[in-house]
Design a protein around this motif. Structure first.
Motif, PDB file in Angstrom:
ATOM      1  N   ALA A  55      18.430   7.189  -4.864  1.00  0.00           N
ATOM      2  CA  ALA A  55      18.480   5.976  -5.683  1.00  0.00           C
ATOM      3  C   ALA A  55      18.155   6.323  -7.128  1.00  0.00           C
ATOM      4  O   ALA A  55      17.403   7.262  -7.403  1.00  0.00           O
ATOM      5  CB  ALA A  55      17.489   4.948  -5.145  1.00  0.00           C
ATOM      6  N   HIS A  56      18.711   5.542  -8.047  1.00  0.00           N
ATOM      7  CA  HIS A  56      18.528   5.841  -9.474  1.00  0.00           C
ATOM      8  C   HIS A  56      18.771   4.580 -10.297  1.00  0.00           C
ATOM      9  O   HIS A  56      19.248   3.576  -9.796  1.00  0.00           O
ATOM     10  CB  HIS A  56      19.488   6.956  -9.909  1.00  0.00           C
ATOM     11  N   MET A  57      18.466   4.641 -11.587  1.00  0.00           N
ATOM     12  CA  MET A  57      18.703   3.581 -12.572  1.00  0.00           C
ATOM     13  C   MET A  57      18.165   2.218 -12.116  1.00  0.00           C
ATOM     14  O   MET A  57      18.924   1.263 -11.935  1.00  0.00           O
ATOM     15  CB  MET A  57      20.186   3.477 -12.909  1.00  0.00           C
ATOM     16  N   PRO A  58      16.857   2.069 -11.944  1.00  0.00           N
ATOM     17  CA  PRO A  58      16.304   0.785 -11.510  1.00  0.00           C
ATOM     18  C   PRO A  58      16.355  -0.278 -12.604  1.00  0.00           C
ATOM     19  O   PRO A  58      16.335   0.038 -13.796  1.00  0.00           O
ATOM     20  CB  PRO A  58      14.857   1.132 -11.154  1.00  0.00           C
ATOM     21  N   ALA A  59      16.390  -1.546 -12.188  1.00  0.00           N
ATOM     22  CA  ALA A  59      16.353  -2.682 -13.108  1.00  0.00           C
ATOM     23  C   ALA A  59      15.574  -3.814 -12.455  1.00  0.00           C
ATOM     24  O   ALA A  59      15.907  -4.243 -11.349  1.00  0.00           O
ATOM     25  CB  ALA A  59      17.769  -3.141 -13.458  1.00  0.00           C
ATOM     26  N   TRP A  60      14.541  -4.307 -13.128  1.00  0.00           N
ATOM     27  CA  TRP A  60      13.703  -5.378 -12.591  1.00  0.00           C
ATOM     28  C   TRP A  60      14.422  -6.718 -12.646  1.00  0.00           C
ATOM     29  O   TRP A  60      15.084  -7.048 -13.623  1.00  0.00           O
ATOM     30  CB  TRP A  60      12.434  -5.515 -13.411  1.00  0.00           C
ATOM     31  N   SER A  61      14.239  -7.531 -11.619  1.00  0.00           N
ATOM     32  CA  SER A  61      14.671  -8.921 -11.693  1.00  0.00           C
ATOM     33  C   SER A  61      13.737  -9.665 -12.636  1.00  0.00           C
ATOM     34  O   SER A  61      12.580  -9.252 -12.839  1.00  0.00           O
ATOM     35  CB  SER A  61      14.645  -9.573 -10.310  1.00  0.00           C
ATOM     36  N   PRO A  62      14.201 -10.765 -13.251  1.00  0.00           N
ATOM     37  CA  PRO A  62      13.353 -11.476 -14.222  1.00  0.00           C
ATOM     38  C   PRO A  62      12.020 -11.951 -13.648  1.00  0.00           C
ATOM     39  O   PRO A  62      11.021 -12.004 -14.374  1.00  0.00           O
ATOM     40  CB  PRO A  62      14.239 -12.658 -14.632  1.00  0.00           C
ATOM     41  N   ASP A  63      11.980 -12.282 -12.350  1.00  0.00           N
ATOM     42  CA  ASP A  63      10.727 -12.754 -11.765  1.00  0.00           C
ATOM     43  C   ASP A  63       9.821 -11.631 -11.300  1.00  0.00           C
ATOM     44  O   ASP A  63       8.717 -11.868 -10.804  1.00  0.00           O
ATOM     45  CB  ASP A  63      11.010 -13.714 -10.603  1.00  0.00           C
ATOM     46  N   GLY A  64      10.277 -10.386 -11.437  1.00  0.00           N
ATOM     47  CA  GLY A  64       9.454  -9.239 -11.064  1.00  0.00           C
ATOM     48  C   GLY A  64       9.341  -8.998  -9.581  1.00  0.00           C
ATOM     49  O   GLY A  64       8.562  -8.141  -9.152  1.00  0.00           O
ATOM     50  N   GLU A  65      10.132  -9.701  -8.775  1.00  0.00           N
ATOM     51  CA  GLU A  65      10.027  -9.585  -7.332  1.00  0.00           C
ATOM     52  C   GLU A  65      10.990  -8.568  -6.737  1.00  0.00           C
ATOM     53  O   GLU A  65      10.769  -8.066  -5.636  1.00  0.00           O
ATOM     54  CB  GLU A  65      10.271 -10.954  -6.681  1.00  0.00           C
ATOM     55  N   ARG A  66      12.101  -8.255  -7.437  1.00  0.00           N
ATOM     56  CA  ARG A  66      13.132  -7.388  -6.894  1.00  0.00           C
ATOM     57  C   ARG A  66      13.534  -6.330  -7.914  1.00  0.00           C
ATOM     58  O   ARG A  66      13.329  -6.494  -9.116  1.00  0.00           O
ATOM     59  CB  ARG A  66      14.367  -8.199  -6.504  1.00  0.00           C
ATOM     60  N   THR A 120      20.348 -14.608 -10.867  1.00  0.00           N
ATOM     61  CA  THR A 120      21.374 -14.921  -9.873  1.00  0.00           C
ATOM     62  C   THR A 120      22.511 -13.917  -9.847  1.00  0.00           C
ATOM     63  O   THR A 120      23.233 -13.832  -8.851  1.00  0.00           O
ATOM     64  CB  THR A 120      21.974 -16.316 -10.131  1.00  0.00           C
ATOM     65  N   THR A 121      22.682 -13.158 -10.924  1.00  0.00           N
ATOM     66  CA  THR A 121      23.783 -12.202 -10.999  1.00  0.00           C
ATOM     67  C   THR A 121      23.311 -10.872 -11.551  1.00  0.00           C
ATOM     68  O   THR A 121      22.274 -10.785 -12.212  1.00  0.00           O
ATOM     69  CB  THR A 121      24.936 -12.726 -11.884  1.00  0.00           C
ATOM     70  N   VAL A 122      24.083  -9.831 -11.271  1.00  0.00           N
ATOM     71  CA  VAL A 122      23.781  -8.483 -11.747  1.00  0.00           C
ATOM     72  C   VAL A 122      25.043  -7.908 -12.386  1.00  0.00           C
ATOM     73  O   VAL A 122      26.111  -7.887 -11.769  1.00  0.00           O
ATOM     74  CB  VAL A 122      23.325  -7.569 -10.591  1.00  0.00           C
ATOM     75  N   ALA A 123      24.929  -7.477 -13.627  1.00  0.00           N
ATOM     76  CA  ALA A 123      26.020  -6.762 -14.294  1.00  0.00           C
ATOM     77  C   ALA A 123      25.861  -5.273 -14.020  1.00  0.00           C
ATOM     78  O   ALA A 123      24.738  -4.774 -13.885  1.00  0.00           O
ATOM     79  CB  ALA A 123      25.993  -7.033 -15.798  1.00  0.00           C
ATOM     80  N   PHE A 124      26.969  -4.561 -13.927  1.00  0.00           N
ATOM     81  CA  PHE A 124      26.894  -3.129 -13.665  1.00  0.00           C
ATOM     82  C   PHE A 124      28.168  -2.447 -14.168  1.00  0.00           C
ATOM     83  O   PHE A 124      29.173  -3.096 -14.475  1.00  0.00           O
ATOM     84  CB  PHE A 124      26.703  -2.851 -12.172  1.00  0.00           C
ATOM     85  N   VAL A 125      28.101  -1.121 -14.252  1.00  0.00           N
ATOM     86  CA  VAL A 125      29.237  -0.306 -14.684  1.00  0.00           C
ATOM     87  C   VAL A 125      29.859   0.356 -13.462  1.00  0.00           C
ATOM     88  O   VAL A 125      29.148   0.932 -12.635  1.00  0.00           O
ATOM     89  CB  VAL A 125      28.801   0.771 -15.697  1.00  0.00           C
TER      90      VAL A 125
END
Length: 276
Positions: free
Chosen positions: A188-199, A246-251
């Motif tokens: 796994a790589h390139m983590p990104a926090w959800s705005p609420d810090g839960e995911r 609610t959504t995730v942008a990615f490349v």
């Protein structure tokens, strides 16, 4: 690269895309794409924004310098060792309030002369530097939780493959939150926090020994660990959450060598192309 200036997207989507551009291409590209101008900087790459200031990796060693975007004045913060073999681009990430800067650098205590990349945090006020990566062989892609108390990053400890870790900003309570097979490919790589810090969203690679095939995609895992959920299936990376989570942008890295910018709902049910 994506021509985002022509996209008519909802505000929450535009914010997510700005975050994605910063993580993938640096602040200058994001600034130019959305505001039609380039901030005043003198040199460097991998820009990051925090508290109205810009940090830049400068020179062969990728030293961290602080740039005043109104005057162009430059102050050296950290002298790094980026000219060491295989370092690629060293990472950096501001805390939400701009008081601390997480960054990666070649560790001084590499075992038996091996290349080891560590994770550190700089306190901007005191210039104290804290090592967050003790006992790890590699660390990369630090990202802060919205409250500034935790940092997620990719790392390897010698017993597992490349996984996502979460640590308190003071270096305590480090945990491994993903668990992929240690087969030389999966991880796994390139983590990104959800705005609420839960995911935490992240890119992953997975090898199937039975079929001898590889798969890739974006996954989501709880910030305290647990079973990861796959939300995309493709050569995907660099996830960035929308502000409402609610959504995730990615490349997506296309087979022809180009890249496309895509959006997927956080449950993985709906995905669409945003820009080529």
């Amino acid at each position: 690269s994506p021509q985002l200036g022509a996209v008519r997207a909802p505000k929450q989507l535009r914010v997510a895309v700005v975050a994605l551009l910063v993580s993938v291409a640096g602040f200058a590209l994001a600034f130019n794409a959305f505001f039609g101008a380039t901030p005043r900087t003198r040199s460097g790459a991998s820009g990051a924004v925090g508290n109205g200031l810009i940090s830049i990796a400068h020179g062969l060693d990728q030293d961290i310098v602080l740039v005043d975007h109104t005057t162009g004045d430059v102050t050296t913060l950290v002298e790094r060792n980026g000219e060491e073999p295989n370092t690629n681009n060293l990472a950096m990430s501001w805390s939400p309030d701009g008081s601390m800067l997480a960054f990666t650098d070649v560790r001084a205590d590499g075992l038996d002369g091996l290349f080891v990349l560590g994770l550190f945090v700089l306190d901007l006020a005191t210039r104290d530097i804290l090592d967050l990566s003790a006992d790890l062989n590699h660390a990369a892609d630090p990202t802060w939780s919205s409250d500034g108390r935790r940092i997620a990053f990719g790392g390897a400890d010698g017993e597992h493959g490349y996984e996502i870790y979460v640590t308190a900003s003071d270096g305590t309570s480090r945990i491994q939150v993903t668990n992929y097979p240690d087969d030389g490919v999966s991880g796994a790589h390139m983590p990104a926090w959800s705005p609420d810090g839960e995911r935490i969203a992240f890119g992953f690679d997975l090898y199937d020994a039975a079929t001898k095939t590889e798969s890739h995609g974006i996954g989501i895992v709880g910030a305290s660990g647990g079973n990861a959920v796959t939300i995309t299936d493709g050569p995907d990376e660099a996830p960035a959450w929308s502000p409402d989570g609610t959504t995730v942008a990615f490349v997506r890295r296309n087979v022809d060598g180009t890249s496309s910018l895509r959006i997927v709902t956080a449950d993985g049910r709906k995905e669409h192309l945003l820009s080529r």
